[in-house]
Structure formats: C-alpha cells, structure tokens
Design a protein around this motif. Structure first.
Motif, PDB file in Angstrom:
ATOM      1  N   LEU A   4     -47.078  58.697 -36.068  1.00 13.26           N
ATOM      2  CA  LEU A   4     -45.794  59.001 -37.117  1.00 13.26           C
ATOM      3  C   LEU A   4     -44.885  57.743 -36.842  1.00 13.26           C
ATOM      4  CD1 LEU A   4     -45.102  62.431 -35.578  1.00 13.26           C
ATOM      5  CD2 LEU A   4     -46.648  61.987 -37.510  1.00 13.26           C
ATOM      6  N   ALA A  24     -47.701  59.786 -41.618  1.00 14.47           N
ATOM      7  CA  ALA A  24     -48.513  60.339 -40.382  1.00 14.47           C
ATOM      8  C   ALA A  24     -49.874  59.962 -40.652  1.00 14.47           C
ATOM      9  CB  ALA A  24     -48.459  61.938 -40.558  1.00 14.47           C
ATOM     10  N   PHE A  29     -53.012  66.244 -41.662  1.00 12.66           N
ATOM     11  CA  PHE A  29     -51.572  66.324 -41.824  1.00 12.66           C
ATOM     12  C   PHE A  29     -51.362  67.752 -42.392  1.00 12.66           C
ATOM     13  CE2 PHE A  29     -47.548  64.870 -42.815  1.00 12.66           C
ATOM     14  CZ  PHE A  29     -47.061  65.366 -44.098  1.00 12.66           C
TER      15      PHE A  29
END
Length: 125
Positions: A4, A24, A29
């Motif tokens: 992240l 991300a 996700f």
C-alpha cells in the motif's frame, strides 16, 4: 506481497482541501475492506473512514460531512477527499487493508493486516 503506497499529503491553510490516494498491489483489491487512519504527534492512531467491498462507507464523527472515501477497483486505488480542513486534522495519514468484513471491528487499527508508510497532512490556522 501486499503493498500500500499513499500519496497526496502536504500543507494547507484551514478551510482548504487535499486529496490523498492509496495505490494497492499484491492482492484482490476489490474484495478487501479498506480504510484510512491518522496519527497526530503524541496521540494514538485513530480511525478516519472505511469502505467495504460493496462500496459502503463509514466515517469517524470528526470528519463526517468533510471527508469522502471512495475506491476505484479498476485502478486499485483508494482516494480520500478532504475538504474544509481544520488544524486538528494535522496528522500522518495511513492507508490500511484487511480481508475480513468491514463491519467487524472496522474502526480498530489492530484489526487491519496491511499498512502503508503514511503521508503527512499539515493544516495551518
């Protein structure tokens, strides 16, 4: 490997706006609960906002009506639009992710498995 990476922090005067983003990678996700937390100097890390896999958002009372969390599943990004900023919003802002449901302890930092490195937000009077 889950990663992240936050960006978008900076310095702004009270009443101004900033847009944070978290990119991300390394996991699906769209299926994770995603959140923003913040930590001011000398204080505990506190919940700001979260969004579940279905797009339902939840906010801390201190930011409700001023901040908006969203997610772009196509780009694997988690924006946080911050308007009407006040000096009390000054903190390092962190992006967090967890695989379990947002509705279970979704406001507790300890419930999140993955964290970004943080981005500094400074609001001057």
């Amino acid at each position: 490997q889950v990663q992240l990476v936050e960006s978008g922090g900076g310095s702004v005067q009270a009443g101004g706006s900033l847009r944070l983003s978290c990119v991300a990678s390394g996991y699906t996700f769209s299926s994770y609960c995603m959140a923003w937390f913040r930590q001011a100097p000398g204080k505990k890390r506190e919940f700001v906002a979260r969004i579940d896999s279905g797009g339902e958002a939840n906010y801390a009372d201190s930011v409700k009506g001023r901040f908006t969390i969203s997610k772009d599943n196509a780009k694997n990004t988690l924006p946080l639009q911050m308007n009407s900023l006040i000096p009390e919003d000054t903190a390092i802002y962190y992006c967090a992710a967890r695989k379990s449901l947002c509705t279970i302890n979704g406001a507790f930092a300890a419930a999140y498995n993955y964290w970004g490195q943080g981005t500094q937000v400074t609001v001057s009077p």
